[in-house]
Structure formats: structure tokens, C-alpha cells
Write an enzyme that holds these catalytic residues in place. Structure first.
Site, PDB file in Angstrom:
ATOM      1  CG  HIS A 154      33.479 -26.261  34.402  1.00  0.00           C
ATOM      2  ND1 HIS A 154      32.768 -26.510  33.253  1.00  0.00           N
ATOM      3  CD2 HIS A 154      32.587 -25.795  35.305  1.00  0.00           C
ATOM      4  CE1 HIS A 154      31.492 -26.214  33.460  1.00  0.00           C
ATOM      5  NE2 HIS A 154      31.358 -25.774  34.700  1.00  0.00           N
ATOM      6  CD  GLN A 233      34.317 -19.732  38.718  1.00  0.00           C
ATOM      7  OE1 GLN A 233      34.185 -18.715  39.404  1.00  0.00           O
ATOM      8  NE2 GLN A 233      33.290 -20.469  38.356  1.00  0.00           N
ATOM      9  CB  CYS A 398      30.453 -28.657  35.847  1.00  0.00           C
ATOM     10  SG  CYS A 398      28.730 -28.225  35.691  1.00  0.00           S
TER      11      CYS A 398
HETATM   12  N1  7TS Z   1      35.052 -23.074  33.366  1.00  0.00           N
HETATM   13  C1  7TS Z   1      34.979 -22.862  34.687  1.00  0.00           C
HETATM   14  C2  7TS Z   1      36.226 -22.839  35.516  1.00  0.00           C
HETATM   15  C3  7TS Z   1      33.729 -22.626  35.266  1.00  0.00           C
HETATM   16  O1  7TS Z   1      33.647 -22.389  36.578  1.00  0.00           O
HETATM   17  C4  7TS Z   1      32.577 -22.634  34.451  1.00  0.00           C
HETATM   18  C5  7TS Z   1      31.200 -22.456  35.026  1.00  0.00           C
HETATM   19  C6  7TS Z   1      32.736 -22.835  33.088  1.00  0.00           C
HETATM   20  C7  7TS Z   1      33.991 -23.067  32.578  1.00  0.00           C
HETATM   21  C8  7TS Z   1      31.584 -22.792  32.144  1.00  0.00           C
HETATM   22  O2  7TS Z   1      31.055 -21.512  32.100  1.00  0.00           O
HETATM   23  P1  7TS Z   1      29.801 -21.211  31.150  1.00  0.00           P
HETATM   24  O3  7TS Z   1      29.484 -19.791  31.406  1.00  0.00           O
HETATM   25  O4  7TS Z   1      30.244 -21.504  29.777  1.00  0.00           O
HETATM   26  O5  7TS Z   1      28.717 -22.152  31.607  1.00  0.00           O
HETATM   27  N2  7TS Z   1      31.096 -22.828  36.365  1.00  0.00           N
HETATM   28  C9  7TS Z   1      29.969 -23.016  37.078  1.00  0.00           C
HETATM   29  C10 7TS Z   1      29.992 -23.334  38.419  1.00  0.00           C
HETATM   30  O6  7TS Z   1      30.997 -23.471  39.105  1.00  0.00           O
HETATM   31  N3  7TS Z   1      28.720 -23.467  38.864  1.00  0.00           N
HETATM   32  O7  7TS Z   1      27.898 -23.237  37.831  1.00  0.00           O
HETATM   33  C11 7TS Z   1      28.664 -22.956  36.712  1.00  0.00           C
END
Ligand code: 7TS
Length: 442
Positions: A154, A233, A398
Site C-alpha cells: 500500500h 489488513q 492505493c
Molecule cells: N496498509 C494497508 C495494507 C492498507 O490496506 C491500508 C488501507 C493502509 C495501510 C492505510 O491505512 P490507513 O488507515 O492509515 O488509511 N487500505 C485501504 C484500502 O484497501 N482501501 O481503502 C483503504
């Protein structure tokens, strides 16, 4: 709370014929009492969409829905216990502080941290990773060092390392992913030479593949590297034990694990956190301040500058209680069963041009399925599914470099959580068939 206490059987104002209530009831027919109870715990799942459809929420990888217990914890805090923490001597402030710190202890137990002060509150996974990049990274990396990440990341676990590499002169390397999104570890030891930090996602948010941390972490340590795991995740979906995995840092977001937005956490081994300089500075993270200098607070507060997100941390504690009561082994098994069922059912659409990405075997992936249908653009597909009440994400998720490497302009993505059922998968299939008809696919 039992299913009978929830309003799933009532007539909705916008549903005078009771069709949506009937659909919700129908979606539970094949479910166990435990599943029915879980569905009833999430108020939003009993609300029809604006088009009068049953809500089929298949986007929990983006953000999960919230159970009543979490919503109630938020309201309860603001109605009964609201005050700033760590400063007031009056009873109300002490109560707020106690609950805030109790929530930290719950998170520590949830991931089996050895010490509660190894949990640092952050806004989300992204901020937790940036904390390590700015604090540990700037203090420990320089020219000649390397950071090793993967092609699956990501942007939140990629961009901070690009920036850190640019600032320090360190090199950024990648573990390759094969066509199914499985990491290729043949040359891992070569890649690890000179690496000070391995930053890796446990579960890919785009294709759901699970990284073999049990192989990577010991080899990274043997090469002298510390390991940061992006657990955005994984912590919500499977038992995660930071001591068993022996990871050095781990980042997760509350909003993906039944908790509110705006709260997440960083786990770090105490010795590492102790040696790190602060990330953000100001109030609360200090021990003593003069006009000239400052000494810093103890862990975990050294990393928590300014007034924290008190209410959301407490509500995340309620989410952890909720998931613990359900059982994380159950959550993982449930999602594995549902993913296997979905992969099997989706095969029926292959003659109409359905392409599913990621590992073929449900056991090798978490509850995330990326796909495309014929030449329908993923955004058009998601819009058609939305008309049917089915929420999926579409786009690059992302992970733009991964999409480019794989040659996918965009994908649609269905992701499962504890409240999803086989009826949700069936609804997805039905909606996909409608889309195929609209676009006259085979
Ligand atoms: N890392 C992973 C593996 C993620 O899936 C996400 C968010 C993040 C980091 C960032 O998380 P945040 O809470 O800091 O934003 N993933 C997703 C997604 O798959 N669709 O929307 C957000």
C-alpha cells in the site's frame, strides 16, 4: 445482544412492503445463530439502501462497519466521562485517563505485546509507519544502508520509505511478487545484504495474499535488520501475536477492526522505542521543559504529543473486547470459508469474462478478492453493483506500482469481514450477472 432484540424484523419506513426486511431475514436463513447474532450487532446492516435494497457491504478492507457496542462506547464516554487526560486531578479526568490507558492495555493483550507501553496511539496505520520512518529511520539510516520492502505495498508502506531513502541516502529495494501476487523469496538473502529495515505488509489489501513472515522475519534478523509489519489488513482478520512473529514494529488502524476512524496504533519493542527520539513534539510528551531544553516523557507518552484522540481510543478498546469475544480464530475461519465459497461461485462467471487476481487457493489468502469482468471498467462495474446494494471498491487500491506491474488499469475488489455471509456472496454473483447482461457479455 440477540438477533431477536434487533430491529431486523421490523418494517422500514422506506420499505412498506417489507421486502428489505424479508431480504435481511433471508440472508440469515442459512447462517448459524452466531452469525445471525453478529449481523444483528451491526445496526447499519439492518438499514436498506436509498434504492430499497439490502445493504451488502463488501468493502471492509477500506473500512469496517461498527457494532453497537463500539457506537455505545463512544456515546457513553462523551455523556459520562469526558475530560482531558493525564493532567486533571479531579475525578472525571482520572476516569477518562483510566479508560484511555485501559484501552491501550486491551490492544496490548490483543496483539500479545509483552508490555502495555509498547503500544503507541496514532491516528492510523499510515501515521504509525511515518512515526517509525521519521523517528527510527532518520536516526538509524545513512548512505550505504538499505531498506527492503515488497512490490505489494500500500502507498502507506512505500512512500514513507521513498522519502526516508531520499533524505538519508539509503537504497530502497523490493522483494518481487509473481503473477499471482505471491512473494518470490529465492534471492532473499542476497536482497538482505546491508539492509537495516524490512518493511512488509502481512496481508495485501489488493489481492489478499499473506506474506510468509515466519520465513522472512528470522532471516531479516539474521541479516541484522529490524522488521516493520503493516498489519492494517491482518490484525482485524486473524490472530496476530507480535511476540510469536518476533516483529520489531507493527502498525494497524482502528477503523478496519470495528473501531472508529481517527485511531490506530504502533507496536514497537520497548528497547527500540526507548532508544528512539520523539516524532511529534509539544505537550504531554515532555517530562521537564526549560526555555532552553526539554527532557522527554516515558513510554508510551514520549510519542503522544498533544491531546490524544481519547474517545476513539476508548471505543477501539470496546472493538477489541467485541472481537475477542467473537474469537479471532473464528473470524479467520469464517473469512476463509467465505473466500473459498466466493472463489468457487465466481468460476461460473468465467465464460462471461471474469478474471480473478491473486492466489487461487483460499487458504493462501485473506478475505480479499480483486477481479474484472470482461472489458467493463472497474468503476462502471462498481456503480452497477451499487445499484443492487452491493458495495465494492474499484480502482488502484492505493497500490499503483503493483497495478502497473501486473498490467491492470483498475480492479473491482470485494472484501469480507465477520458480518458477511454466503448470501452476500450470492448477491454479488447476482449483481455481476446483471452487469454482464447490461454489457451483453457472452
Ligand atoms: N496498509 C494497508 C495494507 C492498507 O490496506 C491500508 C488501507 C493502509 C495501510 C492505510 O491505512 P490507513 O488507515 O492509515 O488509511 N487500505 C485501504 C484500502 O484497501 N482501501 O481503502 C483503504
Amino acid at each position: 445482544m440477540s438477533v431477536h432484540q434487533q430491529p431486523v424484523h421490523r418494517q422500514f419506513e422506506s420499505d412498506p412492503a417489507g421486502a428489505v426486511a424479508e431480504a435481511i431475514r433471508g440472508s440469515m436463513i442459512d447462517e448459524t445463530p452466531k452469525q445471525a447474532r453478529i449481523i444483528a450487532d451491526f445496526p447499519i446492516l439492518a438499514k436498506p439502501t436509498s434504492r430499497g435494497k439490502r445493504l451488502v457491504y463488501l468493502d471492509s478492507a477500506a473500512s469496517s462497519q461498527k457494532p453497537r457496542a463500539v457506537i455505545d462506547a463512544l456515546v457513553h464516554y462523551y455523556e459520562n466521562d469526558n475530560a482531558n487526560i493525564h493532567r486533571g486531578v479531579y475525578e472525571l479526568a482520572a476516569r477518562a485517563t483510566d479508560q484511555f490507558e485501559a484501552a491501550r492495555a486491551k490492544v496490548a493483550r490483543f496483539v500479545n505485546a509483552a508490555h502495555t507501553e509498547e503500544i503507541i496511539w496514532t491516528r492510523n496505520t499510515t501515521e504509525a509507519i511515518n512515526l517509525v520512518s521519521f523517528s527510527w529511520g532518520l536516526a538509524n539510516l545513512g548512505p550505504g544502508d538499505a531498506i527492503l520492502t515488497t512490490q505489494l505495498e500500500h502507498h502507506s508502506n512505500l512512500v514513507p520509505w521513498q522519502l526516508l531513502a531520499a533524505k538519508t541516502g539509503a537504497e530502497l529495494r523490493f522483494i518481487r511478487a509473481d503473477a499471482q501476487g505471491v512473494l518470490v523469496l529465492d534471492d532473499l538473502d542476497t536482497l538482505l545484504a546491508g539492509v537495516k529495515l524490512v518493511a512488509i505488509t502481512y496481508v495485501s489489501n489488493t489481492i489478499g495474499s499473506i506474506a510468509p513472515l515466519e520465513t522472512i522475519v528470522p532471516r531479516a534478523h539474521a541479516a541484522g535488520a529490524v522488521v516493520l509489519v503493516d498489519a492494517a489488513q491482518s490484525v482485524p482478520h486473524m490472530p496476530v501475536d507480535v511476540q510469536a512473529l518476533d516483529v520489531d514494529f507493527l502498525a494497524a488502524s482502528g477503523h478496519k477492526m470495528c473501531g472508529p476512524t481517527g485511531i490506530g496504533f504502533l507496536y514497537g519493542k520497548r528497547a527500540l522505542l526507548d532508544a528512539m527520539p520523539p516524532f511529534l513534539t509539544g505537550g504531554d510528551m515532555i517530562k521537564r521543559v526549560s526555555y532552553e531544553t526539554t527532557s522527554y516523557n516515558e513510554l508510551p507518552w514520549k510519542f503522544e504529543a498533544g491531546t490524544s484522540n481519547i474517545a476513539d481510543a476508548i471505543a477501539l478498546g470496546a472493538a477489541v473486547d467485541y472481537l475477542t469475544e467473537i474469537g479471532m480464530d473464528w473470524v479467520r475461519d469464517h473469512e476463509r470459508r467465505l473466500t473459498a465459497y466466493a472463489l468457487e461461485q465466481l468460476r461460473a462467471l468465467e465464460p462471461r469474462g471474469l478474471a480473478v487476481y491473486g492466489p487461487r487457493n483460499a487458504g493462501d489468502r485473506a478475505g480479499v478478492i480483486s477481479f474484472n469482468l470482461g472489458d467493463i471498467h472497474a468503476h462502471d462495474l462498481a456503480s452497477i453493483l451499487d445499484i443492487e446494494g452491493v458495495c465494492v471498491r474499484a480502482g488502484h487500491h492505493c497500490t499503483m506500482p503493483l497495478m502497473e506491474k501486473m498490467g491492470w488499469p483498475a480492479t473491482a475488489r470485494a472484501s469480507f469481514y465477520l458480518y458477511n455471509t454466503e448470501a452476500d456472496v450470492d448477491a454479488l454473483l447476482e449483481a455481476l450477472n446483471k452487469a454482464a447482461e447490461i454489457f451483453r457479455l457472452a
